[in-house]
Design an enzyme around this catalytic site. Structure first.
Site, PDB file in Angstrom:
ATOM      1  N   HIS A 282      20.057 -46.089 -16.348  1.00 13.96           N
ATOM      2  CA  HIS A 282      18.898 -45.763 -17.202  1.00 13.96           C
ATOM      3  C   HIS A 282      18.398 -44.349 -16.881  1.00 13.96           C
ATOM      4  O   HIS A 282      18.175 -43.546 -17.788  1.00 13.96           O
ATOM      5  CB  HIS A 282      17.788 -46.802 -16.982  1.00 13.96           C
ATOM      6  CG  HIS A 282      16.517 -46.519 -17.737  1.00 13.96           C
ATOM      7  ND1 HIS A 282      16.039 -47.352 -18.727  1.00 13.96           N
ATOM      8  CD2 HIS A 282      15.623 -45.501 -17.643  1.00 13.96           C
ATOM      9  CE1 HIS A 282      14.913 -46.837 -19.218  1.00 13.96           C
ATOM     10  NE2 HIS A 282      14.625 -45.722 -18.569  1.00 13.96           N
ATOM     11  N   GLU A 283      18.242 -44.057 -15.605  1.00 10.53           N
ATOM     12  CA  GLU A 283      17.727 -42.736 -15.215  1.00 10.53           C
ATOM     13  C   GLU A 283      18.748 -41.645 -15.520  1.00 10.53           C
ATOM     14  O   GLU A 283      18.386 -40.552 -15.955  1.00 10.53           O
ATOM     15  CB  GLU A 283      17.350 -42.714 -13.727  1.00 10.53           C
ATOM     16  CG  GLU A 283      16.264 -43.712 -13.316  1.00 10.53           C
ATOM     17  CD  GLU A 283      15.016 -43.671 -14.188  1.00 10.53           C
ATOM     18  OE1 GLU A 283      14.703 -42.598 -14.742  1.00 10.53           O
ATOM     19  OE2 GLU A 283      14.370 -44.721 -14.337  1.00 10.53           O
TER      20      GLU A 283
ATOM     21  N   CYS B 142      10.644 -48.276 -20.515  1.00 10.53           N
ATOM     22  CA  CYS B 142      10.632 -46.902 -20.025  1.00 10.53           C
ATOM     23  C   CYS B 142       9.199 -46.396 -20.054  1.00 10.53           C
ATOM     24  O   CYS B 142       8.512 -46.568 -21.056  1.00 10.53           O
ATOM     25  CB  CYS B 142      11.520 -46.041 -20.919  1.00 10.53           C
ATOM     26  SG  CYS B 142      11.594 -44.321 -20.407  1.00 10.53           S
TER      27      CYS B 142
HETATM   28 ZN   LIG Z   1      13.138 -44.214 -18.755  1.00 11.75          ZN
END
Ligand SMILES: [Zn+2]
Length: 175
Positions: A140-141, A98
């Site tokens: 993930h987002e 990330c």
């Molecule tokens: Zn991220």
């Protein structure tokens, strides 16, 4: 215009993002800026909280299998007020990173497939099924919109080994 990212340790990364009520000129500008920021960082996706805006918006540019065993870069997709549903029981594990947690990565198991209902940049609602990498990047987002980070989803032993580095990031990037 590229926007500055916020990093692990910033409280906004742990907040639930607010729904977008109207796609105003300002929202469109934000999305354009998020896109430039993502591309500048060579990222696969970016969520509004990562640029300090607590809004339910993310962009993905996940690699897509080309059918010949390789991948091609997909064109960016915008998701406004996304709702995820119907995750497959079958999961797959892969390393994730990330941009808001520099230099760290860990193994995250996510469903193979997910259904997303969201609005596009013109406010038009769509529902689409995503599989594999696009699904992983979306999840993930979408986690970012719920204040969740990939480090919350990695095995305990990996997380333990990360604690020192996380403390350092917290200090270094949040003066
Ligand atoms: Zn991220």
């Amino acid at each position: 215009m590229k926007l500055p990212l916020i990093y692990y340790g910033h409280s906004l990364l742990r907040k639930k993002a607010q729904p977008v009520v109207e796609i105003t000129k300002e929202i469109k500008k934000l999305i354009q800026d998020m896109l430039e920021t993502m591309q500048g960082l060579d990222g696969l996706g970016i969520a509004a909280p990562q640029v300090g805006k607590s809004l339910a918006i993310f962009i993905t540019a996940a690699p897509v299998e080309d059918g010949k065993g390789g991948f091609t870069q997909a064109s960016p997709r915008v998701f406004i007020n996304p709702k995820l549903s119907n995750p497959t029981e079958q999961g797959w594990e892969h390393s994730e990173a990330c941009k808001s947690i520099p230099k760290l990565s860990g193994d995250v198991t996510r469903p193979v497939q997910i259904t997303v209902t969201a609005q596009d940049i013109n406010g038009k609602e769509f529902t689409e099924v995503f599989t594999g990498w696009p699904a992983r990047v979306i999840m993930h987002e979408n986690d970012h919109l719920n204040g969740v980070l990939f480090i919350d989803r990695i095995p305990q032993d990996q997380r333990k080994k990360m604690e020192n580095a996380l403390r350092k990031i917290k200090k270094q990037y949040n003066p």
